[in-house]
Enzyme design. Structure first.
Site, PDB file in Angstrom:
ATOM      1  N   GLY A  47       0.863  -1.182   0.000  1.00  0.00           N
ATOM      2  CA  GLY A  47       0.000   0.000   0.000  1.00  0.00           C
ATOM      3  C   GLY A  47       0.890   1.219   0.000  1.00  0.00           C
ATOM      4  N   SER A  49       3.262   3.215   2.451  1.00  0.00           N
ATOM      5  CA  SER A  49       3.846   3.083   3.787  1.00  0.00           C
ATOM      6  C   SER A  49       3.654   4.346   4.628  1.00  0.00           C
ATOM      7  CB  SER A  49       5.324   2.725   3.682  1.00  0.00           C
ATOM      8  OG  SER A  49       5.991   3.631   2.843  1.00  0.00           O
ATOM      9  N   CYS A  79       6.179  -5.384   0.371  1.00  0.00           N
ATOM     10  CA  CYS A  79       6.259  -4.075  -0.279  1.00  0.00           C
ATOM     11  C   CYS A  79       6.199  -2.940   0.750  1.00  0.00           C
ATOM     12  CB  CYS A  79       5.179  -3.973  -1.342  1.00  0.00           C
ATOM     13  SG  CYS A  79       5.572  -2.778  -2.619  1.00  0.00           S
ATOM     14  N   ARG A 105      12.606   3.383  -1.058  1.00  0.00           N
ATOM     15  CA  ARG A 105      11.221   3.449  -1.552  1.00  0.00           C
ATOM     16  C   ARG A 105      11.200   3.763  -3.043  1.00  0.00           C
ATOM     17  NH1 ARG A 105       7.513   7.537   1.068  1.00  0.00           N
ATOM     18  NH2 ARG A 105       5.969   6.272  -0.009  1.00  0.00           N
ATOM     19  N   ILE A 132       5.128  -3.687  -7.592  1.00  0.00           N
ATOM     20  CA  ILE A 132       4.278  -2.513  -7.846  1.00  0.00           C
ATOM     21  C   ILE A 132       4.862  -1.323  -7.092  1.00  0.00           C
ATOM     22  CG2 ILE A 132       1.959  -1.528  -7.653  1.00  0.00           C
ATOM     23  CD1 ILE A 132       0.904  -4.440  -7.544  1.00  0.00           C
ATOM     24  N   ARG A 133       5.431  -0.399  -7.830  1.00  0.00           N
ATOM     25  CA  ARG A 133       6.107   0.765  -7.212  1.00  0.00           C
ATOM     26  C   ARG A 133       6.868   0.323  -5.969  1.00  0.00           C
ATOM     27  NH1 ARG A 133       3.238   4.416  -5.148  1.00  0.00           N
ATOM     28  NH2 ARG A 133       1.354   3.193  -4.957  1.00  0.00           N
ATOM     29  N   HIS A 168       4.926  -8.806  -4.388  1.00  0.00           N
ATOM     30  CA  HIS A 168       3.619  -9.182  -3.837  1.00  0.00           C
ATOM     31  C   HIS A 168       3.297 -10.647  -4.132  1.00  0.00           C
ATOM     32  CE1 HIS A 168       1.873  -5.127  -2.903  1.00  0.00           C
ATOM     33  NE2 HIS A 168       2.809  -4.750  -3.749  1.00  0.00           N
ATOM     34  N   GLU A 170       1.129 -12.402  -2.824  1.00  0.00           N
ATOM     35  CA  GLU A 170      -0.323 -12.624  -2.718  1.00  0.00           C
ATOM     36  C   GLU A 170      -1.039 -12.314  -4.031  1.00  0.00           C
ATOM     37  OE1 GLU A 170       1.230 -10.011  -1.751  1.00  0.00           O
ATOM     38  OE2 GLU A 170      -0.027  -8.224  -1.964  1.00  0.00           O
TER      39      GLU A 170
END
Ligand code: GLN
Length: 183
Positions: A47, A49, A79, A105, A132-133, A168, A170
């Site tokens: 998400g 941070s 992440c 980051r 993802i980023r 990720h 998941e």
């Protein structure tokens, strides 16, 4: 086994869906009263941070969760969750700061930061990895075990009962990995 998933923001529902498929008991942590009952491990999802860090403090979840992690509650950060655990965050402030890693980051750039690859994960062979980023781990303290690298950058590590991935798991159909990581 009862797993708490931090559910303030970000990709918590995806972790819950994987645990459903594994048949592992889990619950969402949204407020202080959600952590009154004992639980066995914690997932910190992806998400933002900075947003999660702010919400953790606003909702008074920060201090009790930090204490539990320091006392050895097994935790898996993906992440943004990796960033929350990092002792140092390049260009930013640490959150829990319980793990001896330096997180960078948005390490792959903001625009081109999302990609998929496969790489070797220690003990598991090749696993699919969705970024993802994402951050990567720029440096590790002694005692941190490096579990995976992509293009020369550390993307997964473990220190005691703390496990982090910059990607990720998941989000990919990869139950063997998730099963292992949540144990
Ligand atoms: N870029 C986000 C951050 O810095 C992490 C992205 C993610 O969790 N997918 O917090």
């Amino acid at each position: 086994m009862r797993i708490g998933i931090l559910a303030l923001q970000g990709a918590f529902a995806e972790h819950a869906a994987v645990l459903d498929r594994l048949g592992t008991e889990h619950f969402l942590i949204r407020q202080l009263r959600d952590i009154k009952l004992p639980f066995d491990s914690l997932i910190l999802p992806g998400g933002e941070s900075t947003t999660m860090g702010k919400l953790l403090r606003d909702l008074e979840l920060f201090t009790p969760l930090a204490g539990m992690i320091r006392e050895g509650l097994p935790v898996f950060g993906t992440c943004a969750g990796l960033i929350l655990l990092a002792q140092e965050v390049e260009g930013g402030a640490p959150c829990f700061g319980t793990m001896g890693i330096t997180a960078r980051r948005n390490a792959y750039g903001r625009q081109l930061g999302s990609f998929y690859t496969e790489a070797t994960f220690r003990g598991l062979g090749r696993v699919p990895m969705t970024f993802i980023r994402a951050p990567y781990i720029q440096a590790v303290s002694p005692g941190v075990e490096i579990l995976a690298e992509v293009d020369g950058h550390i993307v997964a590590a473990r220190q005691g009962s703390q496990l982090v991935t910059a990607f990720h798991p998941e989000l990919t159909d990869d139950l063997p990995f998730t099963d292992t990581s949540c144990r």
